[in-house]
Design a protein around this motif. Structure first.
Motif, PDB file in Angstrom:
ATOM      1  N   ILE A  32       0.886  -1.418  -0.006  1.00  0.00           N
ATOM      2  CA  ILE A  32      -0.213  -0.208  -0.093  1.00  0.00           C
ATOM      3  C   ILE A  32       0.658   0.954  -0.490  1.00  0.00           C
ATOM      4  CG2 ILE A  32      -1.579   1.106   1.609  1.00  0.00           C
ATOM      5  CD1 ILE A  32      -2.667  -1.757   2.283  1.00  0.00           C
ATOM      6  N   ALA A  33       2.273   1.539   0.744  1.00  0.00           N
ATOM      7  CA  ALA A  33       2.953   2.399   1.237  1.00  0.00           C
ATOM      8  C   ALA A  33       3.569   2.912  -0.446  1.00  0.00           C
ATOM      9  CB  ALA A  33       3.603   2.054   2.179  1.00  0.00           C
ATOM     10  N   THR A  45      -2.817  14.063  -5.889  1.00  0.00           N
ATOM     11  CA  THR A  45      -2.188  14.224  -5.258  1.00  0.00           C
ATOM     12  C   THR A  45      -2.094  13.054  -3.897  1.00  0.00           C
ATOM     13  OG1 THR A  45      -4.126  14.579  -4.492  1.00  0.00           O
ATOM     14  CG2 THR A  45      -3.340  16.649  -5.499  1.00  0.00           C
ATOM     15  N   MET A  46      -2.482  13.111  -2.650  1.00  0.00           N
ATOM     16  CA  MET A  46      -2.438  12.075  -1.938  1.00  0.00           C
ATOM     17  C   MET A  46      -4.244  12.248  -1.901  1.00  0.00           C
ATOM     18  SD  MET A  46      -0.883  10.889   2.198  1.00  0.00           S
ATOM     19  CE  MET A  46      -1.608  12.630   2.934  1.00  0.00           C
ATOM     20  N   GLU A  47      -5.050  13.087  -1.548  1.00  0.00           N
ATOM     21  CA  GLU A  47      -5.881  12.487  -1.323  1.00  0.00           C
ATOM     22  C   GLU A  47      -6.783  11.821  -2.346  1.00  0.00           C
ATOM     23  OE1 GLU A  47      -9.755  15.363  -1.335  1.00  0.00           O
ATOM     24  OE2 GLU A  47      -8.895  16.163  -0.838  1.00  0.00           O
ATOM     25  N   PHE A  63      -6.514   1.475   5.407  1.00  0.00           N
ATOM     26  CA  PHE A  63      -5.467   2.146   6.040  1.00  0.00           C
ATOM     27  C   PHE A  63      -4.690   3.420   6.313  1.00  0.00           C
ATOM     28  CE2 PHE A  63      -5.688   2.291   1.424  1.00  0.00           C
ATOM     29  CZ  PHE A  63      -4.646   3.717   0.785  1.00  0.00           C
ATOM     30  N   MET A  64      -3.864   3.962   6.806  1.00  0.00           N
ATOM     31  CA  MET A  64      -3.878   5.175   7.364  1.00  0.00           C
ATOM     32  C   MET A  64      -2.146   5.438   6.310  1.00  0.00           C
ATOM     33  SD  MET A  64      -4.947   5.684  11.016  1.00  0.00           S
ATOM     34  CE  MET A  64      -3.633   7.665  11.260  1.00  0.00           C
ATOM     35  N   ILE A  65      -1.722   6.312   5.884  1.00  0.00           N
ATOM     36  CA  ILE A  65      -0.023   6.702   5.813  1.00  0.00           C
ATOM     37  C   ILE A  65       0.000   8.116   5.679  1.00  0.00           C
ATOM     38  CG2 ILE A  65      -1.332   6.836   2.820  1.00  0.00           C
ATOM     39  CD1 ILE A  65       1.294   6.071   2.274  1.00  0.00           C
ATOM     40  N   ALA A  66       1.398   8.344   5.824  1.00  0.00           N
ATOM     41  CA  ALA A  66       0.923  10.006   6.155  1.00  0.00           C
ATOM     42  C   ALA A  66       2.724  10.244   5.709  1.00  0.00           C
ATOM     43  CB  ALA A  66       2.304   9.554   7.674  1.00  0.00           C
ATOM     44  N   THR A  67       1.897  10.960   4.826  1.00  0.00           N
ATOM     45  CA  THR A  67       3.777  12.158   4.491  1.00  0.00           C
ATOM     46  C   THR A  67       3.505  13.762   4.951  1.00  0.00           C
ATOM     47  OG1 THR A  67       1.732  14.400   3.268  1.00  0.00           O
ATOM     48  CG2 THR A  67       2.229  12.183   2.533  1.00  0.00           C
ATOM     49  N   PRO A  68       4.330  14.488   4.993  1.00  0.00           N
ATOM     50  CA  PRO A  68       4.444  15.635   6.055  1.00  0.00           C
ATOM     51  C   PRO A  68       4.176  16.905   6.173  1.00  0.00           C
ATOM     52  CG  PRO A  68       7.165  15.221   4.595  1.00  0.00           C
ATOM     53  CD  PRO A  68       5.901  14.332   4.094  1.00  0.00           C
ATOM     54  N   TYR A 120     -12.273   8.185   2.875  1.00  0.00           N
ATOM     55  CA  TYR A 120     -11.177   8.187   2.769  1.00  0.00           C
ATOM     56  C   TYR A 120     -10.979   9.707   3.059  1.00  0.00           C
ATOM     57  CZ  TYR A 120     -12.149  11.168  -1.806  1.00  0.00           C
ATOM     58  OH  TYR A 120     -13.334  12.244  -2.795  1.00  0.00           O
ATOM     59  N   GLY A 121      -9.976  10.303   2.916  1.00  0.00           N
ATOM     60  CA  GLY A 121      -9.684  12.081   4.451  1.00  0.00           C
ATOM     61  C   GLY A 121      -8.152  12.053   4.595  1.00  0.00           C
ATOM     62  N   ILE A 122      -8.154  13.213   4.867  1.00  0.00           N
ATOM     63  CA  ILE A 122      -6.550  13.707   5.299  1.00  0.00           C
ATOM     64  C   ILE A 122      -6.267  14.447   6.575  1.00  0.00           C
ATOM     65  CG2 ILE A 122      -4.508  14.732   4.554  1.00  0.00           C
ATOM     66  CD1 ILE A 122      -5.305  14.752   1.137  1.00  0.00           C
ATOM     67  N   TRP A 123      -6.720  13.928   7.588  1.00  0.00           N
ATOM     68  CA  TRP A 123      -6.012  15.588   8.408  1.00  0.00           C
ATOM     69  C   TRP A 123      -4.511  16.056   8.070  1.00  0.00           C
ATOM     70  CZ3 TRP A 123      -6.824   9.897   9.930  1.00  0.00           C
ATOM     71  CH2 TRP A 123      -7.842   9.361  10.053  1.00  0.00           C
TER      72      TRP A 123
END
Length: 132
Positions: A32-33, A45-47, A63-68, A120-123
């Motif tokens: 996934i990463a 974009t990540m979204e 799943f969750m995935i992080a960027t800066p 889906y979403g982004i914090w």
């Protein structure tokens, strides 16, 4: 964080390996990463990559995935795997089980259950606001 099973794991892994990606493990989380990273490398974009994962990756997953810039999440179209979140005073705890987030926030607080298909979403970093 990943909870679930990717049923087309070997198809995606072979496709990504042919594109030059190397894998260090044989687990779904790494796939996934790499998949999300590849989608972003192609200009999404990540979204957009999170949204695309729902229809492009086969299986049941959250799943969750992080960027800066933020922490994103996606849930498959069957909504079999949970995602629970506590947001309080600018802090965020997310997991696949409520008892896990309650260990981070011991005081009484509201738990948000992201229960539903194709979410889906982004914090965002800093303000923790939802993008989708």
């Amino acid at each position: 964080m990943h909870n679930g099973q990717i049923t087309d794991y070997y198809t995606w892994r072979d496709r990504l390996r042919r594109q030059g990606y190397r894998f260090l493990t044989e687990n779904d989380s790494e796939l996934i990463a790499v998949w999300v990273s590849d989608q972003m490398k192609q200009g999404l974009t990540m979204e957009q990559a999170l949204k695309k994962s729902i229809t492009s990756i086969d299986g049941v997953f959250t799943f969750m995935i992080a960027t800066p810039d933020g922490i994103g999440y996606a849930k498959d179209r069957f909504a079999m795997k949970p995602l629970v979140v506590i947001e309080q005073n600018g802090e965020l705890a997310a997991a696949t089980e409520e008892q896990a987030v309650r260990t981070v926030f011991a005081d009484e607080c509201d738990v948000i259950n992201h229960d539903g298909p194709s979410l889906y979403g982004i914090w965002g970093v800093g303000n923790r606001s939802m993008a989708a």
